[in-house]
Design a protein around this motif. Structure first.
Motif, PDB file in Angstrom:
ATOM      1  N   UNK A  62       0.804  -1.222   0.000  1.00 24.70           N
ATOM      2  CA  UNK A  62       0.000   0.000   0.000  1.00 24.70           C
ATOM      3  C   UNK A  62       0.839   1.275   0.000  1.00 24.70           C
ATOM      4  N   UNK A  63       2.127   1.161   0.330  1.00 28.71           N
ATOM      5  CA  UNK A  63       2.959   2.367   0.397  1.00 28.71           C
ATOM      6  C   UNK A  63       4.110   2.346  -0.599  1.00 28.71           C
ATOM      7  N   UNK A  64       4.268   1.261  -1.329  1.00 28.37           N
ATOM      8  CA  UNK A  64       5.370   1.167  -2.295  1.00 28.37           C
ATOM      9  C   UNK A  64       5.285   2.303  -3.310  1.00 28.37           C
ATOM     10  N   UNK A  65       6.435   2.923  -3.565  1.00 29.02           N
ATOM     11  CA  UNK A  65       6.488   4.026  -4.514  1.00 29.02           C
ATOM     12  C   UNK A  65       6.149   5.370  -3.909  1.00 29.02           C
ATOM     13  N   UNK A  66       5.623   5.375  -2.681  1.00 28.12           N
ATOM     14  CA  UNK A  66       5.256   6.643  -2.023  1.00 28.12           C
ATOM     15  C   UNK A  66       6.092   6.893  -0.767  1.00 28.12           C
ATOM     16  N   UNK A  67       6.416   5.842  -0.051  1.00 27.37           N
ATOM     17  CA  UNK A  67       7.173   5.960   1.195  1.00 27.37           C
ATOM     18  C   UNK A  67       8.591   5.440   0.986  1.00 27.37           C
ATOM     19  N   UNK A  68       9.524   6.044   1.706  1.00 21.95           N
ATOM     20  CA  UNK A  68      10.910   5.593   1.669  1.00 21.95           C
ATOM     21  C   UNK A  68      11.449   5.521   3.095  1.00 21.95           C
ATOM     22  N   UNK A  69      11.966   4.360   3.457  1.00 20.78           N
ATOM     23  CA  UNK A  69      12.582   4.194   4.769  1.00 20.78           C
ATOM     24  C   UNK A  69      14.087   4.305   4.609  1.00 20.78           C
ATOM     25  N   UNK A  70      14.718   4.941   5.579  1.00 18.51           N
ATOM     26  CA  UNK A  70      16.168   5.073   5.574  1.00 18.51           C
ATOM     27  C   UNK A  70      16.654   5.060   7.012  1.00 18.51           C
ATOM     28  N   UNK A  71      17.968   4.956   7.185  1.00 15.74           N
ATOM     29  CA  UNK A  71      18.498   4.928   8.538  1.00 15.74           C
ATOM     30  C   UNK A  71      19.872   5.550   8.577  1.00 15.74           C
ATOM     31  N   UNK A  72      20.238   5.976   9.760  1.00 18.01           N
ATOM     32  CA  UNK A  72      21.568   6.492  10.044  1.00 18.01           C
ATOM     33  C   UNK A  72      22.140   5.586  11.127  1.00 18.01           C
ATOM     34  N   UNK A  73      22.965   4.642  10.729  1.00 20.30           N
ATOM     35  CA  UNK A  73      23.481   3.671  11.693  1.00 20.30           C
ATOM     36  C   UNK A  73      24.336   4.312  12.780  1.00 20.30           C
ATOM     37  N   UNK A  74      25.044   5.348  12.423  1.00 23.81           N
ATOM     38  CA  UNK A  74      25.902   6.013  13.409  1.00 23.81           C
ATOM     39  C   UNK A  74      25.094   6.654  14.523  1.00 23.81           C
ATOM     40  N   UNK A  75      23.884   7.088  14.181  1.00 23.36           N
ATOM     41  CA  UNK A  75      23.026   7.750  15.165  1.00 23.36           C
ATOM     42  C   UNK A  75      21.914   6.833  15.664  1.00 23.36           C
ATOM     43  N   UNK A  76      21.896   5.583  15.189  1.00 23.53           N
ATOM     44  CA  UNK A  76      20.820   4.648  15.569  1.00 23.53           C
ATOM     45  C   UNK A  76      19.455   5.285  15.352  1.00 23.53           C
ATOM     46  N   UNK A  77      19.285   5.836  14.170  1.00 28.60           N
ATOM     47  CA  UNK A  77      18.034   6.520  13.841  1.00 28.60           C
ATOM     48  C   UNK A  77      17.451   5.922  12.560  1.00 28.60           C
ATOM     49  N   UNK A  78      16.135   5.955  12.484  1.00 29.53           N
ATOM     50  CA  UNK A  78      15.436   5.489  11.283  1.00 29.53           C
ATOM     51  C   UNK A  78      14.424   6.554  10.886  1.00 29.53           C
ATOM     52  N   UNK A  79      14.217   6.690   9.587  1.00 34.11           N
ATOM     53  CA  UNK A  79      13.356   7.745   9.068  1.00 34.11           C
ATOM     54  C   UNK A  79      12.331   7.137   8.102  1.00 34.11           C
ATOM     55  N   UNK A  80      11.219   7.821   7.975  1.00 34.89           N
ATOM     56  CA  UNK A  80      10.209   7.413   7.002  1.00 34.89           C
ATOM     57  C   UNK A  80       9.749   8.657   6.259  1.00 34.89           C
TER      58      UNK A  80
END
Length: 115
Positions: A62-80
């Motif tokens: 339902x979110x493919x092509x619209x949402x993107x997940x990413x992360x910053x391993x150094x900061x232990x953070x994840x984004x959407x």
């Protein structure tokens, strides 16, 4: 122990964008799995997207092509990054991770897509 803190939710018009952030803190070296779930009123919590420490990702159809997940391993953070938002994306969004066979959840951040 892992503490997850989400931010970035809010009210947005259909077609708009929002970026959610989740910061993980606690006594760990790294987190392999980090993900975003959501729960709409009257519905079960569902997986939105997940990302491993090597960068591999999975998305709900339902979110493919619209949402993107990413992360910053150094900061232990994840984004959407959420684009082209639809009213049906309205839900509480939760950050999720696993450590030593234990599951952790953030407190959730509300996303409302409405005109």
């Amino acid at each position: 122990q892992v503490q997850l803190a989400e931010s970035g939710g809010g009210l947005v018009q259909p077609g708009g964008s929002l970026r959610l952030s989740c910061a993980a803190r606690g006594s760990f070296f790294s987190l392999n799995f980090m993900g975003w779930y959501r729960q709409a009123p009257g519905k079960q919590r569902e997986l939105v997207a997940r990302i491993l420490s090597d960068g591999s990702t999975n998305y709900a159809d339902s979110v493919k092509g619209r949402f993107t997940i990413s992360r910053d391993n150094a900061k232990n953070a994840v984004f959407l990054q959420m684009n082209s938002l639809k009213p049906e994306d309205t839900a509480v969004y939760y950050c999720n991770t696993w450590l030593a066979s234990r599951e952790y959840w953030g407190q959730g951040t509300q996303v409302i897509v409405s005109s």
